[in-house]
Design a protein around this motif. Structure first.
Motif, PDB file in Angstrom:
ATOM      1  N   LYS A   1       0.839  -1.202   0.000  1.00 32.68           N
ATOM      2  CA  LYS A   1       0.000   0.000   0.000  1.00 32.68           C
ATOM      3  C   LYS A   1       0.871   1.248   0.000  1.00 32.68           C
TER       4      LYS A   1
ATOM      5  N   LYS B   1      -5.299   7.974  -8.609  1.00 33.27           N
ATOM      6  CA  LYS B   1      -4.735   7.098  -7.590  1.00 33.27           C
ATOM      7  C   LYS B   1      -5.622   5.874  -7.386  1.00 33.27           C
ATOM      8  N   ASP B   2      -4.982   4.758  -7.020  1.00 30.10           N
ATOM      9  CA  ASP B   2      -5.708   3.528  -6.687  1.00 30.10           C
ATOM     10  C   ASP B   2      -6.700   3.106  -7.765  1.00 30.10           C
TER      11      ASP B   2
ATOM     12  N   ASN C   1       1.260   4.103  -2.899  1.00 28.09           N
ATOM     13  CA  ASN C   1       1.003   5.497  -2.563  1.00 28.09           C
ATOM     14  C   ASN C   1       2.124   6.421  -3.060  1.00 28.09           C
TER      15      ASN C   1
END
Ligand code: UDP
Ligand code: MG
Length: 309
Positions: free
Chosen positions: A132, A152-153, A136
């Motif tokens: 994670k 993002k993500d 990030n």
């Protein structure tokens, strides 16, 4: 009725293929669209291709495209997109980490006028803290370095209108950082959220070495900043060296020359050597990719194609 091609990259996924078939059927049955599924076999070495063939035999809504070897997910996706012809396409992983249940919402957003509807995960379940954190950093770095905003993500899971996916198909670069290409084309984009589930079965194909290469591909294909960075460091080191040189000359004139100075000499030599090698490495990263592009090889080779009906 509007048509949707669902493109599914597959690499050694014999366990999940039947699960995927059931889930996608259950979802799409209630959808008011003319849907088809194209599995792209990315050179699987297990029985994935056999499973695809039997799914195709049983239900002609499922077709398959098999590549001549393992090219990687980006290339499998590109192959699928090149063979798409529907009004829109949905790109989805076969391992059910991208829940097919989102497709109706994507279609609804598409009907309301969006060209790209992408799914952003709310939480990353079943992933380590380290993964994670690195993910990030990656999004932070790439978004601060390039003008393209990469959400993002957000994986590759998305719906694209014909306008959007034919634009993506026009980008023939070898270095296929798909998230970047999808963002680069623009058009009206809509973000929807979902909870990413752990894999239904089988193993992830990613490891840190692959992720590192992936990150480098992403950064080098969307930013020149590292090259400029090398120049800046070079200039600032030269500037400090100049000042230091002036100080030494002044000191020698005032105090005369005392021989010691080996440690500082060593530090300077090693420091400069390190910087030079780093700068060369950065240039090498770009040069290697230019070499790759200049060969103009096809992105993938097709072994067998059975389109869905
Ligand atoms: N995949 C592929 N070629 C590869 C590696 C993966 O087509 O060389 C497919 C895989 O079958 C799956 C999707 O890409 O449908 C995502 O792979 P994976 O689940 O391993 O990645 P993760 O979800 O862990 O990021
Ligand atoms: Mg997965």
């Amino acid at each position: 009725m509007p048509s949707v091609d669902i493109i599914v990259p597959v690499f050694n996924e014999q366990e999940v293929l039947p699960l995927f078939e059931q889930r996608i059927k259950a979802v799409m049955q209630d959808c008011d669209v003319d849907w088809r599924v194209v599995f792209v076999d990315d050179g699987s070495s297990d029985d994935s291709l056999k499973v695809m063939k039997s799914i195709h035999e049983a239900d002609r809504k499922f077709g398959f495209l098999s590549l001549s070897r393992n090219f990687g997910k980006e290339y499998a996706l590109s192959a699928g997109l090149d063979h798409a012809s529907a009004d829109s396409v949905v790109v989805i992983d076969v391992d059910l980490q991208d829940p097919p249940e989102l497709i109706p919402e994507m279609i609804a957003q598409w009907h309301s006028g969006y060209d790209v509807v992408y799914a952003t995960r709310k939480a990353r379940h079943g992933e380590s803290l380290a993964k994670k954190a690195t993910a990030n950093w990656f999004y932070r770095i790439i978004n601060s370095m390039s003008k393209i905003d990469i959400p993002k993500d957000t994986g590759d899971y998305r719906l694209m209108s014909r306008k959007a996916y034919s634009a993506v198909n026009k980008l023939r670069e070898q270095n296929r950082f798909m998230k970047g290409l999808f963002a680069w084309v623009g058009f009206k984009q809509k973000q929807i959220y979902f909870e990413r589930e752990p894999r239904a079965a089988g193993e992830t194909k990613w490891n840190y070495a692959k992720l590192w290469r992936f990150a480098l591909d992403g950064i080098t294909s969307f930013s020149y900043l590292p090259l400029r960075f090398a120049t800046w460091i070079g200039l600032s080191v030269a500037f400090f060296a100049f000042i230091y040189g002036a100080i030494i000359i002044a000191k020698t004139l005032v105090l005369g020359n005392d021989v010691p100075g080996y440690p500082s000499l060593m530090v300077v030599v090693l420091f400069l050597g390190g910087i030079q090698l780093t700068a060369l490495g950065i240039i090498g990263e770009y040069l290697g990719r230019m070499f790759n592009e200049s060969k103009q090889r096809p992105l993938y080779l097709v072994d067998e194609y059975q389109p869905p009906e």
